[in-house]
Design a protein around this motif. Structure first.
Motif, mmCIF file in Angstrom:
data_model
loop_
_atom_site.group_PDB
_atom_site.id
_atom_site.type_symbol
_atom_site.label_atom_id
_atom_site.label_comp_id
_atom_site.label_asym_id
_atom_site.label_seq_id
_atom_site.Cartn_x
_atom_site.Cartn_y
_atom_site.Cartn_z
ATOM 1 N N THR A 102 -4.984 6.577 -11.035
ATOM 2 C CA THR A 102 -4.988 5.221 -11.598
ATOM 3 C C THR A 102 -4.831 4.176 -10.508
ATOM 4 O O THR A 102 -5.488 3.125 -10.536
ATOM 5 C CB THR A 102 -3.863 5.070 -12.638
ATOM 6 N N ALA A 103 -3.973 4.433 -9.535
ATOM 7 C CA ALA A 103 -3.775 3.476 -8.443
ATOM 8 C C ALA A 103 -5.062 3.256 -7.655
ATOM 9 O O ALA A 103 -5.326 2.141 -7.185
ATOM 10 C CB ALA A 103 -2.665 3.965 -7.514
ATOM 11 N N LEU A 104 -5.875 4.297 -7.527
ATOM 12 C CA LEU A 104 -7.126 4.162 -6.773
ATOM 13 C C LEU A 104 -8.133 3.261 -7.472
ATOM 14 O O LEU A 104 -9.098 2.807 -6.851
ATOM 15 C CB LEU A 104 -7.739 5.540 -6.514
ATOM 16 N N LEU A 105 -7.915 2.987 -8.761
ATOM 17 C CA LEU A 105 -8.778 2.016 -9.445
ATOM 18 C C LEU A 105 -8.563 0.617 -8.876
ATOM 19 O O LEU A 105 -9.401 -0.268 -9.048
ATOM 20 C CB LEU A 105 -8.488 2.005 -10.945
ATOM 21 N N LEU A 106 -7.425 0.413 -8.186
ATOM 22 C CA LEU A 106 -7.102 -0.885 -7.585
ATOM 23 C C LEU A 106 -7.502 -0.944 -6.117
ATOM 24 O O LEU A 106 -7.308 -1.972 -5.467
ATOM 25 C CB LEU A 106 -5.590 -1.129 -7.680
ATOM 26 N N ARG A 107 -8.005 0.140 -5.593
ATOM 27 C CA ARG A 107 -8.229 0.256 -4.142
ATOM 28 C C ARG A 107 -9.399 -0.600 -3.670
ATOM 29 O O ARG A 107 -10.488 -0.563 -4.228
ATOM 30 C CB ARG A 107 -8.509 1.721 -3.793
ATOM 31 N N THR A 108 -9.135 -1.406 -2.653
ATOM 32 C CA THR A 108 -10.177 -2.148 -1.942
ATOM 33 C C THR A 108 -9.894 -2.004 -0.451
ATOM 34 O O THR A 108 -9.007 -1.257 -0.042
ATOM 35 C CB THR A 108 -10.173 -3.645 -2.320
ATOM 36 N N HIS A 109 -10.622 -2.762 0.353
ATOM 37 C CA HIS A 109 -10.379 -2.729 1.797
ATOM 38 C C HIS A 109 -9.298 -3.720 2.208
ATOM 39 O O HIS A 109 -8.947 -3.815 3.380
ATOM 40 C CB HIS A 109 -11.683 -3.037 2.558
ATOM 41 N N GLY A 110 -8.757 -4.465 1.242
ATOM 42 C CA GLY A 110 -7.725 -5.452 1.558
ATOM 43 C C GLY A 110 -6.347 -4.830 1.672
ATOM 44 O O GLY A 110 -5.991 -3.912 0.912
ATOM 45 N N LEU A 112 -3.343 -6.177 0.972
ATOM 46 C CA LEU A 112 -2.475 -6.449 -0.166
ATOM 47 C C LEU A 112 -2.795 -5.546 -1.353
ATOM 48 O O LEU A 112 -1.891 -5.089 -2.071
ATOM 49 C CB LEU A 112 -2.583 -7.920 -0.570
ATOM 50 N N ASP A 113 -4.088 -5.284 -1.573
ATOM 51 C CA ASP A 113 -4.458 -4.387 -2.670
ATOM 52 C C ASP A 113 -3.976 -2.967 -2.403
ATOM 53 O O ASP A 113 -3.548 -2.261 -3.314
ATOM 54 C CB ASP A 113 -5.974 -4.390 -2.879
ATOM 55 N N ASN A 114 -4.045 -2.536 -1.153
ATOM 56 C CA ASN A 114 -3.561 -1.200 -0.817
ATOM 57 C C ASN A 114 -2.041 -1.110 -0.966
ATOM 58 O O ASN A 114 -1.508 -0.076 -1.385
ATOM 59 C CB ASN A 114 -3.966 -0.834 0.610
ATOM 60 N N ILE A 115 -1.344 -2.189 -0.661
ATOM 61 C CA ILE A 115 0.115 -2.220 -0.882
ATOM 62 C C ILE A 115 0.413 -2.152 -2.378
ATOM 63 O O ILE A 115 1.335 -1.456 -2.814
ATOM 64 C CB ILE A 115 0.731 -3.485 -0.254
ATOM 65 N N LEU A 116 -0.397 -2.869 -3.184
ATOM 66 C CA LEU A 116 -0.238 -2.831 -4.641
ATOM 67 C C LEU A 116 -0.453 -1.411 -5.168
ATOM 68 O O LEU A 116 0.273 -0.954 -6.059
ATOM 69 C CB LEU A 116 -1.223 -3.800 -5.300
ATOM 70 N N CYS A 117 -1.441 -0.707 -4.595
ATOM 71 C CA CYS A 117 -1.687 0.691 -4.972
ATOM 72 C C CYS A 117 -0.442 1.534 -4.734
ATOM 73 O O CYS A 117 -0.030 2.330 -5.592
ATOM 74 C CB CYS A 117 -2.843 1.276 -4.153
ATOM 75 N N MET A 118 0.158 1.373 -3.546
ATOM 76 C CA MET A 118 1.345 2.157 -3.209
ATOM 77 C C MET A 118 2.513 1.808 -4.117
ATOM 78 O O MET A 118 3.265 2.698 -4.539
ATOM 79 C CB MET A 118 1.707 1.949 -1.736
ATOM 80 N N CYS A 119 2.660 0.527 -4.431
ATOM 81 C CA CYS A 119 3.734 0.108 -5.344
ATOM 82 C C CYS A 119 3.537 0.712 -6.730
ATOM 83 O O CYS A 119 4.504 1.132 -7.383
ATOM 84 C CB CYS A 119 3.784 -1.415 -5.438
ATOM 85 N N TYR A 120 2.282 0.775 -7.176
ATOM 86 C CA TYR A 120 2.001 1.361 -8.489
ATOM 87 C C TYR A 120 2.362 2.844 -8.499
ATOM 88 O O TYR A 120 2.997 3.332 -9.447
ATOM 89 C CB TYR A 120 0.527 1.167 -8.849
ATOM 90 N N VAL A 121 1.962 3.559 -7.446
ATOM 91 C CA VAL A 121 2.288 4.987 -7.358
ATOM 92 C C VAL A 121 3.795 5.201 -7.342
ATOM 93 O O VAL A 121 4.321 6.102 -8.005
ATOM 94 C CB VAL A 121 1.638 5.617 -6.104
ATOM 95 N N ILE A 168 -2.708 -7.267 -14.111
ATOM 96 C CA ILE A 168 -2.299 -6.221 -15.055
ATOM 97 C C ILE A 168 -1.458 -5.163 -14.361
ATOM 98 O O ILE A 168 -0.432 -4.706 -14.890
ATOM 99 C CB ILE A 168 -3.534 -5.591 -15.722
ATOM 100 N N ALA A 169 -1.855 -4.761 -13.146
ATOM 101 C CA ALA A 169 -1.104 -3.736 -12.408
ATOM 102 C C ALA A 169 0.314 -4.206 -12.110
ATOM 103 O O ALA A 169 1.277 -3.438 -12.255
ATOM 104 C CB ALA A 169 -1.830 -3.382 -11.114
ATOM 105 N N ALA A 170 0.454 -5.463 -11.704
ATOM 106 C CA ALA A 170 1.797 -6.004 -11.427
ATOM 107 C C ALA A 170 2.647 -5.988 -12.696
ATOM 108 O O ALA A 170 3.831 -5.621 -12.665
ATOM 109 C CB ALA A 170 1.674 -7.420 -10.874
ATOM 110 N N ALA A 171 2.041 -6.371 -13.832
ATOM 111 C CA ALA A 171 2.775 -6.360 -15.099
ATOM 112 C C ALA A 171 3.166 -4.941 -15.488
ATOM 113 O O ALA A 171 4.293 -4.686 -15.934
ATOM 114 C CB ALA A 171 1.924 -6.996 -16.194
#
Length: 236
Positions: A102-110, A112-121, A168-171
């Protein structure tokens, strides 16, 4: 000579019957484990799809894992085959599908997005750790399967709009680590209408080529956040 042949034939029949009984017992004891492994396979397939740019398929694989996860616990309890091994398999499968995939659905080359992925995991990891040692029949924090279903559905409906997915991921992270109690949703063991909701989810899988079909999962999951006690309280 005739009697030994009959005895050999009887032994062969008895051994075949014993083997069939053992096979049925093995299938019964491992039915729930097979569902957990299938859930993990869906998660791994979703990861591969995300890495190869097949976002739509990745989302639907997460939703299929969602259905498998709801089924495995019910099957284990119905067949009285709950075990420590099954619990561990379920946790690993959930972390794979509802954490990493699910976190990889947020994955981009940015960055901040990669940090968001790690936070979600990490949020999923914390959520699963609490569940493993938590209060029976009550979850503290939103179950990760519902947050994953919301993210997967939103990804398909928004066409992968990263702004929508970030919000949505942050929420969902906040919901998962919150101290709000959610009832244990034993869908397949509770009221008849819950089984109908689940059956509707299975039907929607066969409509996966029609993008709005994922609205069903979105409404299902959001209702768990908005009306957890009224709609999903455990009344087996």
């Amino acid at each position: 000579m005739f009697l030994p042949e009959i005895l050999c034939h009887l032994k062969l029949i008895l051994s075949e019957q014993a083997g069939w009984v053992q096979l049925k017992d093995f299938a019964r004891r491992n039915a729930a484990n097979a569902l957990s492994v299938s859930n993990m396979v869906m998660g791994m397939a979703s990861i591969l799809c995300s890495l190869n740019g097949h976002q739509y398929a990745a989302c639907w694989l997460v939703l299929i894992g969602y259905l498998l996860d709801l089924a495995d616990g019910a099957v284990a309890r119905r067949l009285n085959t709950c075990s420590a091994l099954g619990a561990k398999l379920d946790d690993f499968a959930d972390f794979t599908t509802f954490g990493i995939a699910t976190a990889l659905l947020l994955r981009t080359h940015g960055l901040l997005d990669n940090i968001l992925c790690m936070c979600y995991v990490l949020a999923v990891f914390i959520r699963l750790c609490f569940f493993s040692s938590g209060i029976p029949f009550m979850y503290r924090g939103l179950p990760c399967i519902y947050s994953s279903a919301i993210l997967a559905s939103a990804s398909m409906l928004s066409g992968g709009n990263m702004l929508v997915l970030r919000i949505i991921a942050a929420a969902m992270i906040l919901f998962m680590v919150s101290h709000t109690f959610y009832p244990h949703d034993r869908v397949l063991e509770s009221q008849a209408w819950k089984k109908m909701v689940y059956a509707g989810g299975v039907v929607m899988v066969f409509c996966s080529s029609f993008p709005p079909a994922c609205v069903y999962y979105l409404l299902w999951s959001v209702s768990y956040i908005l009306f957890p006690t009224a709609l999903w309280s455990c009344k087996v």
